[in-house]
Write an enzyme that holds these catalytic residues in place. Structure first.
Site, PDB file in Angstrom:
ATOM      1  N   GLU A 349       0.866  -1.089   0.012  1.00 63.02           N
ATOM      2  CA  GLU A 349       0.079   0.364   0.321  1.00 63.02           C
ATOM      3  C   GLU A 349       0.921   1.532  -0.158  1.00 63.02           C
ATOM      4  O   GLU A 349       0.868   2.029  -0.774  1.00 63.02           O
ATOM      5  CB  GLU A 349      -0.632   0.147   1.094  1.00 63.02           C
ATOM      6  CG  GLU A 349      -1.946   1.001   1.043  1.00 63.02           C
ATOM      7  CD  GLU A 349      -3.481   0.635   1.509  1.00 63.02           C
ATOM      8  OE1 GLU A 349      -4.656   1.091   1.095  1.00 63.02           O
ATOM      9  OE2 GLU A 349      -3.474  -0.685   2.282  1.00 63.02           O
ATOM     10  N   ASP A 356      -5.063   9.882   7.400  1.00 58.68           N
ATOM     11  CA  ASP A 356      -4.313   9.722   8.016  1.00 58.68           C
ATOM     12  C   ASP A 356      -2.943  10.624   8.436  1.00 58.68           C
ATOM     13  O   ASP A 356      -3.046  11.131   9.739  1.00 58.68           O
ATOM     14  CB  ASP A 356      -3.020   8.390   7.912  1.00 58.68           C
ATOM     15  CG  ASP A 356      -3.710   7.735   7.692  1.00 58.68           C
ATOM     16  OD1 ASP A 356      -4.865   7.223   6.673  1.00 58.68           O
ATOM     17  OD2 ASP A 356      -3.511   5.747   7.933  1.00 58.68           O
ATOM     18  N   TRP A 420     -10.173  12.922   5.484  1.00 58.37           N
ATOM     19  CA  TRP A 420      -8.968  12.350   3.990  1.00 58.37           C
ATOM     20  C   TRP A 420      -8.979  13.702   3.724  1.00 58.37           C
ATOM     21  O   TRP A 420      -7.750  14.414   3.318  1.00 58.37           O
ATOM     22  CB  TRP A 420      -9.200  11.584   3.239  1.00 58.37           C
ATOM     23  CG  TRP A 420      -9.713  10.332   4.162  1.00 58.37           C
ATOM     24  CD1 TRP A 420      -8.344   9.542   4.130  1.00 58.37           C
ATOM     25  CD2 TRP A 420      -9.615   9.540   5.318  1.00 58.37           C
ATOM     26  NE1 TRP A 420      -8.178   7.924   4.294  1.00 58.37           N
ATOM     27  CE2 TRP A 420      -8.942   8.398   5.710  1.00 58.37           C
ATOM     28  CE3 TRP A 420     -11.117   9.931   6.055  1.00 58.37           C
ATOM     29  CZ2 TRP A 420      -9.104   7.979   6.495  1.00 58.37           C
ATOM     30  CZ3 TRP A 420     -11.316   9.117   7.271  1.00 58.37           C
ATOM     31  CH2 TRP A 420     -10.591   7.624   7.397  1.00 58.37           C
ATOM     32  N   GLU A 635      -1.205   0.213  13.440  1.00 61.88           N
ATOM     33  CA  GLU A 635      -3.584   0.643  12.659  1.00 61.88           C
ATOM     34  C   GLU A 635      -4.609   0.513  13.478  1.00 61.88           C
ATOM     35  O   GLU A 635      -5.684   1.636  13.490  1.00 61.88           O
ATOM     36  CB  GLU A 635      -3.052  -0.051  11.266  1.00 61.88           C
ATOM     37  CG  GLU A 635      -4.311   0.149  10.270  1.00 61.88           C
ATOM     38  CD  GLU A 635      -4.394  -0.897   9.150  1.00 61.88           C
ATOM     39  OE1 GLU A 635      -3.859  -1.868   8.492  1.00 61.88           O
ATOM     40  OE2 GLU A 635      -4.715  -0.252   8.124  1.00 61.88           O
TER      41      GLU A 635
HETATM   42  C1  BGC Z   1      -4.819   2.938   4.948  1.00 60.95           C
HETATM   43  C2  BGC Z   1      -5.224   3.617   5.606  1.00 60.95           C
HETATM   44  C3  BGC Z   1      -5.933   4.367   5.110  1.00 60.95           C
HETATM   45  C4  BGC Z   1      -7.657   3.865   4.413  1.00 60.95           C
HETATM   46  C5  BGC Z   1      -8.543   4.600   4.446  1.00 60.95           C
HETATM   47  C6  BGC Z   1      -6.190   1.462   4.563  1.00 60.95           C
HETATM   48  O1  BGC Z   1      -6.152   0.504   3.972  1.00 60.95           O
HETATM   49  O2  BGC Z   1      -4.537   1.875   5.726  1.00 60.95           O
HETATM   50  O3  BGC Z   1      -4.540   4.211   7.214  1.00 60.95           O
HETATM   51  O4  BGC Z   1      -6.842   5.686   5.127  1.00 60.95           O
HETATM   52  O5  BGC Z   1      -7.004   2.769   4.108  1.00 60.95           O
HETATM   53  O6  BGC Z   1      -9.783   3.793   3.351  1.00 60.95           O
END
Ligand code: BGC
Length: 758
Positions: A349, A356, A420, A635
């Site tokens: 990813e 975040d 976001w 996480e």
């Molecule tokens: C990420 C996150 C992100 C989220 C939102 C995840 O896969 O690692 O930190 O904000 O997806 O969908």
């Protein structure tokens, strides 16, 4: 700078570069004797490293860095005068790998997101003692091969390296470089960001065998970085294979949370002494498995890798578990500030997830000088936002913004989300407040405003249960990862939390406008803020302040973002306390509420309740990971189950269990500003406050922060002999002023100097 050089690429017969090994370009260069200075300018579609006779000309990694390549690309400038001094003849070599440009990128897990061909653009400017200048540009006089020792290099998968080829690249594999005539980013700009460098060396803490007898190394803490092999003596052809992972489970290295990222090094030795440090990848790991050599503490080590930002903050207190939490926060900060702010450093990813960093920016800005790093990323955010019309989930966009061939991604990029998208306002605001650098607001103002206008447009869409100014529309993540809920529960909370963030962003834009002297905007966005607050109250809040169908995050946001009338606040606070109590003194917040939760309590006088939540150590809590031995931020609150197994429950996307994610580390801001008590009163800390909130669990706390005027330190410690039970000691740098809430409750002001207040 206008390059006169030509873009060069590999042999003409190769169409798709990601299918071949990194390119190795070379050219024999002859310099005149009277060289006064030499500067190399370089950039690439891909990631490059340049060498003069096998000496890497810079100690940086992953140049040219990740920007929204469809619009802009950075170039770097290196002073190579001393490196070339005395060299009249040398071989200039450039190695070029896929990097972000052509390598596999997260979210879609596809290669070649920005292009299929890697290319290099460089020129060496040599100034002679008579003042004249010679330029050695990249052009088709360079030779290129794909048969160098680095057989493969990718961020997710790692490297395959054959040291036998180091001095034995088949001579006939070198062919003239081709001129690259494909698409290049319209803007080629000087380096805006902060170079990535190697940092702390980490030695093996424990070397042991897995249940099948394979060697495992524990580096003692989770990190993002690379492993160095050697120096060690080996036989030609001996192969070393290293896998990286964050955990050991059931006696084996655990790689289940990496998804498709291989995080593997395959190194084939040459005869004699071998030494190897990967060049074009990094991994997220605490453990490695090593096959093919006898490992000792001397022949293998790790290095942390991150953008070269200065540490400017510290926090310590009398509770070791809280100090570990602080170390974990800083570790995950470093591990995810690798040219762009990422979500995680291990799985496939590693994207610039906007939510975040929106949550974490104030904490990051306290600990490290993130101004330059963030200004570059925010520049890309503004570019992506302009192209898409919204602030999307990730930035840079991995080129989805120009790829409307996939309906799925096109739809996603027409969507956007509170928190976001609010990165557009929250991140520049956090950077400005911490640094006092108004240029970040100047640079981002249009983007900040455009984002709030987008929120308004979306909130204006009237749907069932969603009148004007209530933002429900679209695919939203809501209270992402809130414990006890699943994807449905997270997204269902969006109507409340998105409206709250919309209000907060309108307020930030109004403040930013006032600072920039835009008085009309300041008034208009303040009026918008008031209107959203009114709509929030009309739709969600009963006259006494009870939020219908409320939950912890929304109670906290309503209190923190000023959405309620003064007379309604006590009820919202009581609802928050009741919810915490109903959860047996546990938090219940996801990404959107966690950063504000403790301040919502302590700023309303519920100091001990906030401390009790901070010191909770069963799941979900900040100290639960610490009590499980975590050395980085997780996480999910429950990334690991109490029995020590990885939580693979399917309440979110599959295998979404990173052990190095900074978002929940946003509690750091509360540690510094409330426990430590240090906060800025003027952006940049020209005037600062020292007003600690003191709970029964701590004996002392101490914070330091280096602001543009010097290093501030603030410490309080309990002292039974002191009139009010504690004393305060602080240093006020010259040219700054401290507004101190003293133990007797009186607020006093102090100019530069050292003070002890009993
Ligand atoms: C990420 C996150 C992100 C989220 C939102 C995840 O896969 O690692 O930190 O904000 O997806 O969908």
């Amino acid at each position: 700078m206008d390059f006169t050089a030509k873009w060069i690429t590999g042999p003409a017969k190769i169409d798709r570069d990601s299918e071949v090994a990194p390119y190795l370009f070379r050219k024999q260069v002859t310099l005149p004797a009277n060289v006064k200075s030499a500067v190399l300018y370089a950039t690439a579609l891909g990631v490059y490293s340049i060498f003069a006779d096998n000496h890497k000309i810079s100690d940086t990694y992953f140049a040219p860095g990740y920007t929204e390549y469809s619009q802009r690309l950075q170039y770097q400038e290196y002073d190579v005068t001393s490196l070339l001094s005395g060299k009249s003849n040398f071989v200039l070599t450039a190695e070029l790998a896929d990097g972000w440009y052509a390598g596999r990128l997260g979210l879609c897990n596809m290669e070649n997101r920005y292009g299929e061909k890697r290319a290099l653009l460089a020129e060496l400017h040599v100034t002679l003692t008579d003042g004249s200048e010679q330029i050695i540009p990249t052009d088709t006089s360079f030779e290129v091969t794909t048969e160098g020792p680095r057989r493969h290099a990718g961020f997710f998968d790692g490297e395959v390296y054959d040291a036998r080829l180091e001095n034995k690249i088949p001579a006939d594999s070198f062919v003239p470089a081709s001129e690259y005539t494909g698409k290049v980013p319209p803007q080629i700009v000087p380096m805006q960001g902060v170079p990535v460098r190697l940092h702390e060396q980490v030695k093996p803490k424990r070397i042991f065998k897995d249940r099948d007898g394979i060697t495992l190394i524990d580096f003692g803490r989770n990190l993002a970085g690379i492993v160095k092999i050697g120096p060690l003596t080996a036989k030609e052809g001996q192969q070393i294979v290293i896998h990286h992972g964050e955990l050991v489970q059931d006696g084996k290295l655990y790689t289940g949370n990496l998804r498709t990222a291989k995080q593997t090094l395959v190194y084939t030795c040459k005869e004699g002494v071998n030494e190897y440090l990967p060049e074009f990848c990094y991994m997220g790991f605490q453990y490695i498995s090593v096959e093919g050599i006898d490992v000792t503490e001397e022949n293998i080590c790790a290095y942390e890798i991150y953008s070269d930002m200065e540490m400017i903050g510290s926090f310590t207190c009398s509770a070791e578990r809280i100090n570990q939490l602080q170390r974990n926060i800083v570790t995950s900060l470093k591990a995810n500030f690798i040219d762009i702010p990422t979500d995680c450093p291990q799985r496939d990813e590693r994207c610039g997830w906007t939510g975040d960093i929106a949550a974490f920016a104030p904490t990051a800005a306290f600990n490290m000088d993130i101004t330059q790093f963030m200004k570059k990323w925010l520049g890309d955010l503004a570019i992506v936002q302009k192209e898409v019309g919204v602030v999307p989930w990730i930035c840079p966009s991995n080129n989805f913004i120009y790829d409307r061939t996939s309906t799925f991604w096109a739809e996603i990029y027409d969507q956007c989300d509170a928190l976001w998208g609010d990165a557009a306002t929250l991140v520049p605001w956090a950077v400005y407040q911490s640094s006092g650098d108004v240029s970040v607001l100047e640079q981002q103002y249009e983007s900040m405003k455009a984002w709030v206008d987008t929120e308004k447009r979306l909130a204006d869409i009237v749907e069932e249960d969603s009148p004007r100014y209530i933002w429900k529309h679209g695919m939203q993540l809501g209270d992402w990862l809130a414990p006890g809920k699943d994807m449905h529960g997270w997204t269902a909370s969006a109507k409340w939390t998105s409206t709250a963030y919309f209000a907060n962003s309108a307020h930030i834009v109004s403040e930013a406008a006032a600072i920039l002297g835009k008085t009309e905007d300041a008034a208009a966005y303040d009026a918008l803020f008031q209107t959203i607050c009114q709509a929030f109250r009309d739709n969600f809040v009963e006259p006494d302040g009870h939020i219908t169908d409320g939950f912890q995050s929304i109670y906290a946001l309503a209190l923190r973002f000023g959405l309620l009338l003064p007379e309604q606040r006590p009820r919202a606070l009581q609802d928050l306390l009741d919810d915490i109590k109903a959860r047996d003194n546990h938090l219940g917040t996801g990404f959107v509420g966690t950063a504000e939760l403790l301040a919502a309590l302590s700023d309303e006088g519920k100091t001990q309740e906030a401390y009790d939540l901070l010191f909770q150590d069963t799941c979900p809590s900040w100290l639960y990971p610490v009590s499980c031995g975590a050395t980085s931020s997780w996480e999910r609150w429950d990334s690991l189950c109490p029995d020590g197994t990885v939580n693979n429950s399917d309440d979110g996307p599959k295998d979404m269990v990173s052990f190095n994610h900074y978002a929940y580390g946003a509690v750091g801001n509360w540690l510094y500003t409330r426990v430590g008590g240090l906060s800025m009163a003027d952006p940049g800390y020209k005037t600062f406050r020292f007003a600690p909130v003191i709970g029964e669990q701590l004996e002392f706390a101490e914070v330091s922060h280096t602001c543009p005027y010097g290093t501030i330190t603030c410490r309080w410690e309990k002292d039974s002999a002191a009139a009010h039970g504690y004393i305060m000691k602080f240093h006020v740098p010259e040219q700054t002023r401290a507004i101190v809430t003293c133990p007797d409750g009186v607020v006093r002001e102090y100019e530069g100097g050292d003070y002890t207040i009993a």
